[in-house]
Design an enzyme around this catalytic site. Sequence first.
Site, PDB file in Angstrom:
ATOM      1  N   LYS A   1      18.846  -0.577   2.827  1.00  0.00           N
ATOM      2  CA  LYS A   1      17.668  -1.450   2.914  1.00  0.00           C
ATOM      3  C   LYS A   1      17.688  -2.390   1.711  1.00  0.00           C
ATOM      4  CE  LYS A   1      12.560  -1.308   2.590  1.00  0.00           C
ATOM      5  NZ  LYS A   1      11.333  -0.478   2.647  1.00  0.00           N
TER       6      LYS A   1
ATOM      7  N   ASP B   1       9.031  -6.772  -1.294  1.00  0.00           N
ATOM      8  CA  ASP B   1       8.170  -6.259  -0.232  1.00  0.00           C
ATOM      9  C   ASP B   1       6.719  -6.437  -0.640  1.00  0.00           C
ATOM     10  OD1 ASP B   1       6.946  -4.990   1.847  1.00  0.00           O
ATOM     11  OD2 ASP B   1       7.594  -2.957   1.291  1.00  0.00           O
TER      12      ASP B   1
ATOM     13  N   LYS C   1       0.050  -5.480   0.545  1.00  0.00           N
ATOM     14  CA  LYS C   1      -0.129  -4.347  -0.376  1.00  0.00           C
ATOM     15  C   LYS C   1      -1.236  -4.673  -1.375  1.00  0.00           C
ATOM     16  CE  LYS C   1       4.651  -2.613  -0.495  1.00  0.00           C
ATOM     17  NZ  LYS C   1       4.413  -1.269   0.045  1.00  0.00           N
TER      18      LYS C   1
ATOM     19  N   ASP D   1      12.620  -2.632  -3.845  1.00  0.00           N
ATOM     20  CA  ASP D   1      12.837  -2.342  -2.428  1.00  0.00           C
ATOM     21  C   ASP D   1      14.239  -2.738  -1.941  1.00  0.00           C
ATOM     22  OD1 ASP D   1      11.491  -0.924  -0.521  1.00  0.00           O
ATOM     23  OD2 ASP D   1      10.641  -2.675   0.490  1.00  0.00           O
TER      24      ASP D   1
ATOM     25  N   ASP E   1       3.804  -3.683   6.718  1.00  0.00           N
ATOM     26  CA  ASP E   1       4.360  -3.086   5.494  1.00  0.00           C
ATOM     27  C   ASP E   1       5.385  -1.991   5.824  1.00  0.00           C
ATOM     28  OD1 ASP E   1       4.756  -2.756   2.831  1.00  0.00           O
ATOM     29  OD2 ASP E   1       2.887  -1.651   2.449  1.00  0.00           O
TER      30      ASP E   1
ATOM     31  N   GLU F   1       8.161  -2.337   7.103  1.00  0.00           N
ATOM     32  CA  GLU F   1       9.166  -3.341   7.476  1.00  0.00           C
ATOM     33  C   GLU F   1      10.590  -2.826   7.332  1.00  0.00           C
ATOM     34  OE1 GLU F   1       7.986  -3.007   4.485  1.00  0.00           O
ATOM     35  OE2 GLU F   1       9.899  -3.084   3.427  1.00  0.00           O
TER      36      GLU F   1
ATOM     37  N   ARG G   1      11.993  -0.037   8.115  1.00  0.00           N
ATOM     38  CA  ARG G   1      12.532   0.600   9.317  1.00  0.00           C
ATOM     39  C   ARG G   1      12.899  -0.427  10.381  1.00  0.00           C
ATOM     40  NH1 ARG G   1       7.215   4.176  10.005  1.00  0.00           N
ATOM     41  NH2 ARG G   1       7.282   3.903   7.749  1.00  0.00           N
TER      42      ARG G   1
HETATM   43  N1  BES Z   1       8.916  -0.199   0.381  1.00  0.00           N
HETATM   44  C1  BES Z   1       7.836   0.600   0.845  1.00  0.00           C
HETATM   45  C2  BES Z   1       7.957   2.071   0.451  1.00  0.00           C
HETATM   46  C3  BES Z   1       7.852   2.416  -1.003  1.00  0.00           C
HETATM   47  C4  BES Z   1       6.627   2.767  -1.535  1.00  0.00           C
HETATM   48  C5  BES Z   1       8.960   2.468  -1.809  1.00  0.00           C
HETATM   49  C6  BES Z   1       6.536   3.135  -2.864  1.00  0.00           C
HETATM   50  C7  BES Z   1       8.876   2.820  -3.145  1.00  0.00           C
HETATM   51  C8  BES Z   1       7.656   3.164  -3.655  1.00  0.00           C
HETATM   52  C9  BES Z   1       7.749   0.549   2.370  1.00  0.00           C
HETATM   53  O1  BES Z   1       8.180  -0.630   2.962  1.00  0.00           O
HETATM   54  C10 BES Z   1       6.312   0.724   2.728  1.00  0.00           C
HETATM   55  O2  BES Z   1       5.527  -0.090   2.349  1.00  0.00           O
HETATM   56  N2  BES Z   1       5.999   1.795   3.443  1.00  0.00           N
HETATM   57  C11 BES Z   1       4.669   2.103   3.822  1.00  0.00           C
HETATM   58  C12 BES Z   1       4.707   2.638   5.224  1.00  0.00           C
HETATM   59  C13 BES Z   1       3.354   2.746   5.861  1.00  0.00           C
HETATM   60  C14 BES Z   1       2.784   1.385   6.119  1.00  0.00           C
HETATM   61  C15 BES Z   1       3.494   3.517   7.137  1.00  0.00           C
HETATM   62  C16 BES Z   1       4.130   3.154   2.854  1.00  0.00           C
HETATM   63  O3  BES Z   1       4.883   4.024   2.440  1.00  0.00           O
HETATM   64  O4  BES Z   1       2.958   3.071   2.506  1.00  0.00           O
HETATM   65 ZN    ZN Z   2       9.597  -1.734   1.877  1.00  0.00          ZN
HETATM   66 ZN    ZN Z   3       6.633  -2.124   3.061  1.00  0.00          ZN
END
Ligand code: BES
Ligand code: ZN
Ligand code: ZN
Length: 461
Positions: A224, A229, A236, A247, A306, A308, A310
């Site tokens: 990834k 992000d 966020k 990210d 968010d 994204e 996946r």
């Molecule tokens: N890049 C983030 C995940 C992340 C969070 C990495 C904290 C490192 C530290 C990912 O794209 C994300 O935002 N995931 C969301 C998913 C949710 C919307 C289902 C998350 O983990 O809150």
């Molecule tokens: Zn992300």
């Molecule tokens: Zn995200």
Amino acid sequence: MKVELSSKDIEAEIEIILTEGFGNPLVEEKELLQKVGFKGEQDETFLFAEKGKLFAGVSNKEKESLRSAIASAIRSISSTKYSTFKIDYKENIDAIVEGAILGSYSFDKYKSKKEEEVLRKLTIISSNEDELKSSTIISNATNFTRDIVNTPPEDCYPEILANIAQELASNNNLECKILTKKELEDEKMNTLLAVARASRYEPRVIHLTHKPKNPKAVISIVGKGLTYDSGGLSLKPSDFMVTMKLDKSGGSAVLGILKAVSELNLPIEVHGFVGAVENMIGGDAYKPDDVLFAKNGKTIEVRNTDAEGRLVLADVLGYAQQEVKADYIFDIATLTGAAVVGVGQYTSAIMGFNEELKEKLVKSAKNSGELASTLDFNRYLKKSLQSNIADICNISNTRYGGAITAGQFLSEFINKDMQQKWLHIDIAGPAFVEHTWGENPYGGSGASVRMVVDFIKNISN
Ligand code: BES
Ligand code: ZN
Ligand code: ZN
């Protein structure tokens, strides 16, 4: 820091002495050390400048303790002017080398006043050249990954990531193919393109190959590479956005892994794929409620922009499987905050359908200085991804088990014949270090480079 070996004792300004409590070789200084309150505990250090000795506590002779002790020792003298060090230690040379090279890393490219540059050298009194060479390559590849992760998003967007890959390819004799927007459209990578749409930087997919003659196996590694992000329209909160340059850690790790395997000349064909994309907001941003058509033909209801990573991985996994018939396919991603909640910030979460394969990777993590544990899929959580209007949703309808549901989402984009060959590695916890630990200073850690290289080395054996 440069690390060398010498079979004979040499002169150095400082000798590093590892102390397990007050056992040998401490007899001489024992009283003084007790007086200053040095107990010889793990990661404790004491510089006895007059004698040119730097004492570093270790709790045992395990590699993990050695790496961390050497890293602490070197950090403790980082503001001094000493430049030559030696250590007389004959076992686990690899851990000493890793502790020194990884522990002395710092990212000061953006400091206008650089710390006075002292070129430091550590000489290990030993003659195990092979171990030195291999651990130096792997540690430098980890630091290479850290540099990419630490680079701010305005200086490392998808095109730049692709340039870094191309430069690596030309230095290390790798094949390199870069797909630009037009080619991604031709490849029907619509979910990746949707995530990328609101950014002023066009996306790239990077494909790097290390191709030895008569390879013993073929492995594809998909990373990834979200160069930023913001969360997209499901923006966020500001506190959660800071550090989201991290990210791109999975993609950066893929580049580091390709650097290491090519320099180690491993007899395995390694394909690295990176989905390099920026997730932003704007009038043309993709939206919650959109339905996307992934490369493999499945439809995805977007309920949160968010989630994204996946979406990007779904298409890059599809592309990787189309391009290469591999014996193994791994993906590496800072995919979910839930993984950090689940296993903590030091540990990678490993998921997949093949129990033996998962255990092998956990072992490689342990052997190479990383922490990893497995999370199990289950069919009840899988149901939480059901959509009323499309084949699947990009988020689950439950608050719990978010790292697992993200992994189960990805499993929908792994072909039937590849399911037993696939592992998903969520590095959201360890990818970025907020408080120095072990041999990991502040910033990008290079998580997964060491464990995956160890795994690939073991296929070779
Ligand atoms: N890049 C983030 C995940 C992340 C969070 C990495 C904290 C490192 C530290 C990912 O794209 C994300 O935002 N995931 C969301 C998913 C949710 C919307 C289902 C998350 O983990 O809150
Ligand atoms: Zn992300
Ligand atoms: Zn995200």
